[in-house]
Design a protein around this motif. Structure first.
Motif, mmCIF file in Angstrom:
data_model
loop_
_atom_site.group_PDB
_atom_site.id
_atom_site.type_symbol
_atom_site.label_atom_id
_atom_site.label_comp_id
_atom_site.label_asym_id
_atom_site.label_seq_id
_atom_site.Cartn_x
_atom_site.Cartn_y
_atom_site.Cartn_z
ATOM 1 N N ALA A 171 0.836 -1.200 0.000
ATOM 2 C CA ALA A 171 0.000 0.000 0.000
ATOM 3 C C ALA A 171 0.865 1.243 0.000
ATOM 4 C CB ALA A 171 -0.913 0.007 1.216
ATOM 5 N N HIS A 172 0.365 2.280 -0.648
ATOM 6 C CA HIS A 172 1.044 3.568 -0.662
ATOM 7 C C HIS A 172 0.701 4.370 0.595
ATOM 8 C CE1 HIS A 172 2.720 3.352 -4.695
ATOM 9 N NE2 HIS A 172 1.557 2.880 -5.144
ATOM 10 N N THR A 173 1.542 5.308 0.909
ATOM 11 C CA THR A 173 1.263 6.235 1.994
ATOM 12 C C THR A 173 -0.071 6.944 1.738
ATOM 13 O OG1 THR A 173 3.626 6.610 2.324
ATOM 14 C CG2 THR A 173 2.124 8.251 3.238
ATOM 15 N N GLY A 174 -0.902 7.022 2.761
ATOM 16 C CA GLY A 174 -2.200 7.664 2.623
ATOM 17 C C GLY A 174 -3.340 6.707 2.331
ATOM 18 N N THR A 175 -3.044 5.418 2.103
ATOM 19 C CA THR A 175 -4.098 4.423 1.911
ATOM 20 C C THR A 175 -4.920 4.294 3.191
ATOM 21 O OG1 THR A 175 -2.757 3.181 0.328
ATOM 22 C CG2 THR A 175 -4.543 1.992 1.393
ATOM 23 N N ALA A 176 -6.216 4.118 3.058
ATOM 24 C CA ALA A 176 -7.066 3.906 4.228
ATOM 25 C C ALA A 176 -6.555 2.701 5.014
ATOM 26 C CB ALA A 176 -8.513 3.692 3.801
ATOM 27 N N ALA A 177 -6.460 2.854 6.330
ATOM 28 C CA ALA A 177 -5.863 1.809 7.153
ATOM 29 C C ALA A 177 -6.645 0.501 7.107
ATOM 30 C CB ALA A 177 -5.733 2.297 8.596
ATOM 31 N N ASP A 178 -7.957 0.569 6.908
ATOM 32 C CA ASP A 178 -8.770 -0.641 6.931
ATOM 33 C C ASP A 178 -9.023 -1.212 5.542
ATOM 34 O OD1 ASP A 178 -10.444 1.295 5.957
ATOM 35 O OD2 ASP A 178 -12.104 0.881 7.328
ATOM 36 N N ALA A 179 -8.146 -0.899 4.601
ATOM 37 C CA ALA A 179 -8.315 -1.385 3.225
ATOM 38 C C ALA A 179 -6.972 -1.806 2.644
ATOM 39 C CB ALA A 179 -8.939 -0.297 2.356
ATOM 40 N N SER A 180 -7.030 -2.668 1.647
ATOM 41 C CA SER A 180 -5.840 -3.070 0.893
ATOM 42 C C SER A 180 -6.182 -3.015 -0.593
ATOM 43 C CB SER A 180 -5.382 -4.475 1.299
ATOM 44 O OG SER A 180 -6.454 -5.399 1.211
ATOM 45 N N PRO A 181 -6.349 -1.810 -1.133
ATOM 46 C CA PRO A 181 -6.854 -1.671 -2.501
ATOM 47 C C PRO A 181 -5.962 -2.310 -3.551
ATOM 48 C CG PRO A 181 -6.089 0.443 -1.625
ATOM 49 C CD PRO A 181 -6.156 -0.506 -0.476
ATOM 50 N N ALA A 182 -4.647 -2.317 -3.355
ATOM 51 C CA ALA A 182 -3.766 -2.913 -4.357
ATOM 52 C C ALA A 182 -3.898 -4.430 -4.375
ATOM 53 C CB ALA A 182 -2.314 -2.506 -4.099
ATOM 54 N N ARG A 183 -4.176 -5.021 -3.242
ATOM 55 C CA ARG A 183 -4.423 -6.472 -3.209
ATOM 56 C C ARG A 183 -5.739 -6.786 -3.930
ATOM 57 N NH1 ARG A 183 -4.534 -9.202 2.090
ATOM 58 N NH2 ARG A 183 -3.376 -10.913 1.125
ATOM 59 N N GLU A 184 -6.763 -5.984 -3.683
ATOM 60 C CA GLU A 184 -8.030 -6.181 -4.383
ATOM 61 C C GLU A 184 -7.852 -5.981 -5.892
ATOM 62 O OE1 GLU A 184 -11.165 -3.838 -2.684
ATOM 63 O OE2 GLU A 184 -10.410 -4.125 -0.650
ATOM 64 N N GLU A 185 -7.081 -4.976 -6.257
ATOM 65 C CA GLU A 185 -6.870 -4.696 -7.685
ATOM 66 C C GLU A 185 -6.097 -5.823 -8.353
ATOM 67 O OE1 GLU A 185 -7.410 -1.870 -10.967
ATOM 68 O OE2 GLU A 185 -8.454 -2.560 -9.156
ATOM 69 N N THR A 186 -5.174 -6.456 -7.651
ATOM 70 C CA THR A 186 -4.471 -7.616 -8.207
ATOM 71 C C THR A 186 -5.474 -8.681 -8.632
ATOM 72 O OG1 THR A 186 -2.354 -7.300 -7.073
ATOM 73 C CG2 THR A 186 -2.971 -9.565 -7.586
ATOM 74 N N LEU A 187 -6.454 -8.943 -7.787
ATOM 75 C CA LEU A 187 -7.465 -9.949 -8.127
ATOM 76 C C LEU A 187 -8.317 -9.501 -9.311
ATOM 77 C CD1 LEU A 187 -8.726 -11.138 -4.614
ATOM 78 C CD2 LEU A 187 -6.705 -11.861 -5.912
ATOM 79 N N ARG A 188 -8.735 -8.238 -9.313
ATOM 80 C CA ARG A 188 -9.591 -7.750 -10.397
ATOM 81 C C ARG A 188 -8.869 -7.791 -11.740
ATOM 82 N NH1 ARG A 188 -10.769 -3.593 -6.530
ATOM 83 N NH2 ARG A 188 -12.848 -3.879 -5.595
#
Length: 345
Positions: A322-339
Motif C-alpha cells: 500500500a502507498h502512503t495515505g491508503t485507508a488503514a482498513d483497506a488493501s486496494p492494491a491487493r483487491e486490484e491484483t485480483l480484479r
C-alpha cells in the motif's frame, strides 16, 4: 482454469490488527464477487506482519462475510493442536457453512521455537511426539469429523468419540507441504495435496510427481487432486506492480537472512530503505519466481505455471502493498491484483 486466494492477513505499519482483519473481509468479498473458487487462510504465530494466527476463527469470519466461495485453512499446523480440537472446529464450520469449508493440514510449526513451545507445552498442549505422530493425527482428524467418529480404547472398553453430535458432511482434507514428506503421505492416504510453491518456488515439480506417481485411489478421492500457489502483484504497469511487491519482497529477504521482522512497510518506506547490496540478488531471484507485472503479463505467467505443473487451479497470494495515505482498513492494491488478473484471464 480456477483461481483461488491465499491470505496471511498482512499487518502494515499503518494498521492495527483490527484494520488488517477489516481489509481481509473486504478482500474476501472481492474474491467472492469475482468468482474465485477458494479463499484459504494461513497459520503463523508471533510475527509482526501477520495476523493469521487462528485459521478456524478467520474462516468463520470470512465465510460469514461471503456468499459462495469455499473458505479453508492454508493450513492448520496440526502438531500445534490436539487432533480432537481441530476435528471439532472444522466439523462445526462445515455444519455452519455446508459444502463451503476446506481443511488444509500442514506439519510445520508455523512459528519460532519459543512460540512452538508455548503452543505445544506452555499450557499442557499436545505431546512431545506430535510431529512424529503426524500421520496418525491426520487419520484421527479425518475419522472424528465423520458421522461414525472413532472408537477410543480405554480401560478395556470402547468409547465412541465424535467431533460433533450429528455430522451430515465432512470438509475435504488437504495435506500441505514444502517437502517430499507430505507429498508421499498424501499419496498413501489418497488425499488431495498442495505444495507450497509460493514460499520457495523450488521443488514443486518433483513433489507433484511423487504425489501423482504414488497415489492410492480412495472412494472419496479416486484421482489425485492438487493445485499451485504463487505470490502475485498485478498493476496497470509492470513498474508499478514491482513497486507494490517491494515491501513483501523485502520482508521475505529479512526472513531468509535473519534480519529484523517488522510490520509490513508502505511502498514509499520500502523504496527509501532498500535491502543491502549483498541481498539484492536474493530479492531479484525471488521476484522472478513471483507473478509480478501488467494484467497481460500476469495472466500469461499464470497460464504458463498451470501448464508447466499440469494443474487446473492456481491459488494466488496477493502481495501488493500500500502507498502512503491508503485507508488503514483497506488493501486496494491487493483487491486490484485480483480484479486485473481475472479480467485478463
Amino acid at each position: 482454469m480456477r483461481l483461488s486466494v491465499l491470505d496471511l492477513v498482512p499487518v502494515r505499519s499503518d494498521q492495527s490488527t483490527g484494520d488488517a482483519l477489516t481489509a481481509t473481509r473486504r478482500l474476501a468479498r472481492t474474491a467472492d464477487e469475482l468468482g474465485f473458487h477458494r479463499y484459504w487462510l494461513a497459520e503463523h504465530h508471533n510475527m509482526p506482519a501477520v495476523a493469521a494466527t487462528n485459521p478456524p476463527v478467520l474462516i468463520s469470519m470470512v465465510a460469514a462475510a461471503t456468499e459462495r466461495i469455499r473458505v479453508g485453512s492454508g493450513g492448520v499446523m496440526l502438531p500445534n493442536h490436539a487432533p480432537l480440537v481441530v476435528a471439532e472446529q472444522f466439523a462445526l464450520l462445515e455444519a455452519a457453512f455446508p459444502g463451503r469449508i476446506d481443511l488444509g493440514i500442514g506439519r510445520a510449526p508455523g512459528s519460532d521455537p519459543v512460540t512452538s513451545w508455548a503452543l505445544r507445552h506452555g499450557a499442557g498442549g499436545v505431546d512431545d511426539q506430535a510431529v512424529a505422530r503426524f500421520p496418525e493425527y491426520v487419520d484421527n482428524v479425518v475419522a472424528m469429523m465423520g458421522p461414525e467418529g472413532v472408537g477410543l480404547q480405554l480401560q478395556g472398553r470402547t468409547h465412541p468419540l465424535r467431533a460433533t453430535p450429528h455430522a451430515v458432511g465432512r470438509p475435504p482434507v488437504w495435506l500441505l507441504g514444502s517437502s517430499d514428506y507430505s507429498a508421499r503421505l498424501a499419496a498413501e492416504r489418497g488425499l488431495p495435496y498442495v505444495f507450497a510453491h509460493h514460499f520457495s518456488g523450488q521443488g514443486t515439480a518433483e513433489a507433484l510427481a511423487l504425489y501423482r506417481e504414488g497415489y492410492r485411489p480412495t472412494e472419496e478421492n479416486p484421482t489425485p487432486r492438487t493445485f499451485l500457489t504463487v505470490n502475485a502483484s498485478v498493476a496497470e504497469s509492470p513498474a508499478e506492480a514491482l513497486r507494490l511487491a517491494l515491501p513483501q519482497l523485502q520482508a521475505m529477504v529479512a526472513l531468509r537472512t535473519g534480519g529484523p521482522l517488522l510490520p509490513q512497510r508502505l511502498v514509499e518506506d520500502a523504496e527509501a530503505d532498500p535491502v543491502p547490496a549483498t541481498h539484492q540478488g536474493l530479492l531479484d531471484a525471488m521476484a522472478r519466481r513471483w507473478v509480478i507485472g501488467s494484467p497481460d503479463e500476469a495472466a500469461k505467467a499464470v497460464r504458463e505455471l498451470a501448464s508447466t505443473y499440469d494443474v487446473d487451479e492456481v491459488m494466488v497470494h496477493p502481495v501488493a502493498g500500500a502507498h502512503t495515505g491508503t485507508a488503514a482498513d483497506a488493501s486496494p492494491a491487493r483487491e486490484e491484483t485480483l480484479r486485473l488478473l481475472t479480467a485478463a484471464l
